[in-house]
Every structure is written in structure tokens, then in C-alpha cells.
Motif scaffolding. Sequence first.
Motif, PDB file in Angstrom:
ATOM      1  N   GLY A  87      -7.212  -0.727 -42.891  1.00 63.25           N
ATOM      2  CA  GLY A  87      -7.279  -1.152 -41.487  1.00 63.25           C
ATOM      3  C   GLY A  87      -6.500  -2.434 -41.239  1.00 63.25           C
ATOM      4  N   GLY A  88      -6.569  -3.375 -42.178  1.00 61.04           N
ATOM      5  CA  GLY A  88      -5.814  -4.620 -42.048  1.00 61.04           C
ATOM      6  C   GLY A  88      -4.322  -4.384 -42.045  1.00 61.04           C
ATOM      7  N   ASN A  89      -3.875  -3.468 -42.886  1.00 61.22           N
ATOM      8  CA  ASN A  89      -2.446  -3.134 -42.915  1.00 61.22           C
ATOM      9  C   ASN A  89      -2.016  -2.479 -41.600  1.00 61.22           C
ATOM     10  N   GLY A  90      -2.867  -1.618 -41.067  1.00 62.07           N
ATOM     11  CA  GLY A  90      -2.559  -1.008 -39.769  1.00 62.07           C
ATOM     12  C   GLY A  90      -2.499  -2.043 -38.651  1.00 62.07           C
ATOM     13  N   MET A  91      -3.429  -2.990 -38.668  1.00 63.38           N
ATOM     14  CA  MET A  91      -3.406  -4.067 -37.664  1.00 63.38           C
ATOM     15  C   MET A  91      -2.174  -4.953 -37.851  1.00 63.38           C
ATOM     16  N   ARG A  92      -1.766  -5.174 -39.097  1.00 60.80           N
ATOM     17  CA  ARG A  92      -0.557  -5.962 -39.361  1.00 60.80           C
ATOM     18  C   ARG A  92       0.654  -5.296 -38.709  1.00 60.80           C
ATOM     19  N   LEU A  94       0.584  -3.280 -36.105  1.00 62.37           N
ATOM     20  CA  LEU A  94       0.461  -3.440 -34.653  1.00 62.37           C
ATOM     21  C   LEU A  94       0.866  -4.840 -34.216  1.00 62.37           C
ATOM     22  N   ILE A  95       0.467  -5.842 -34.985  1.00 55.72           N
ATOM     23  CA  ILE A  95       0.871  -7.213 -34.665  1.00 55.72           C
ATOM     24  C   ILE A  95       2.384  -7.336 -34.710  1.00 55.72           C
ATOM     25  N   LEU A 108      -1.762 -14.607 -35.571  1.00 58.32           N
ATOM     26  CA  LEU A 108      -2.518 -13.354 -35.629  1.00 58.32           C
ATOM     27  C   LEU A 108      -2.609 -12.816 -37.053  1.00 58.32           C
ATOM     28  N   HIS A 109      -1.521 -12.899 -37.817  1.00 59.36           N
ATOM     29  CA  HIS A 109      -1.560 -12.468 -39.220  1.00 59.36           C
ATOM     30  C   HIS A 109      -2.543 -13.311 -40.015  1.00 59.36           C
ATOM     31  N   LEU A 112      -6.116 -12.333 -39.016  1.00 60.80           N
ATOM     32  CA  LEU A 112      -6.390 -11.023 -39.611  1.00 60.80           C
ATOM     33  C   LEU A 112      -6.664 -11.149 -41.100  1.00 60.80           C
TER      34      LEU A 112
END
Length: 151
Positions: A87-92, A94-95, A108-109, A112
Motif C-alpha cells: 500500500g505504501g508503494n502504491g501511495m508513493r 500516487l504522490i 508527502l513521501h 508516508l
Amino acid sequence: MTAPQLSAPHERIRTGRMRHNAERWSWMFMRISGAILMLLIFTHLIVNLVLGEGVSQIDFAFVAGKWAAWYWQVADFLMLVLALIHGGNGMRLLINDYAHRTTTRKVLHSVLGVAVVAVIVLGSLVIWTFDPCPVDADPSLLPGFCASVAG
């Protein structure tokens, strides 16, 4: 008639990664971890909800009995770590797609990363330090094997 003028392509976002093919490894991790997570999640759901009495059986004693076996602790730990990193990689990603300013992206990174690490650490503490037979607990709430340990 002349060809329309094309605008310059957007500036490439630097992710700060120095390793060669980092995005390729990220892509591969997402696919592999996703497949492993599907297996872990469906096993978790079948054992916890389908087998036995369903959701009504899940209480402190159920979790204590389950985590008394090392392999359930390992499975739940693996599910925790893979889900958060996935999930963190997916959010990365998106960021990287939506945060166009370098400062915003870095903030943001950082947020996260701190959130992912904090939840992994807290979840790991719960899984690995869980005591199924706490002192001064109501005996009616404890699993059956706690009576043999205490007595």
C-alpha cells in the motif's frame, strides 16, 4: 498547411532513487506481493470466518488460541508487512503522479514513510509480544490452555 506546434513534454519527476531499474523492481514487488497477499488474505478469511462459528467466534480467546501457534504469528506478520509496504508503494506512485512540486512531494513521501514504519512497528509489537494469559485477567475470558499454564 503546417503541422501544429507541439508543447514541450512535462519535466520528468525525479524520485531520488539511485539504483538502476528501481521502478522495475517496484513494479515486480507489487505483482508478487499482491499474489502472496491474496493467498494470505483468503486463508485468513476462510479460517476466521468460514470455518467454525463465523464472526461470532472471534474474541480474545480465539486470537490467543490462534497466536499460540508460531505459524499464525508468522502469517499475520507477513500479511501486515506485505500489505503496508504494498500500500505504501502504491501511495508513493500516487504522490509521484499528483504532487508536482518537489517540496510537496518530499513532505508527502516523508509522512508516508513515517506512517508505514510506525504501523509496521506497532503491529509487530502486538503480534510478537502478545500474551494470551495476562495476569489478573477474568478467567472466563481466557482460552482453555491458560488454566493449565497458571495452575
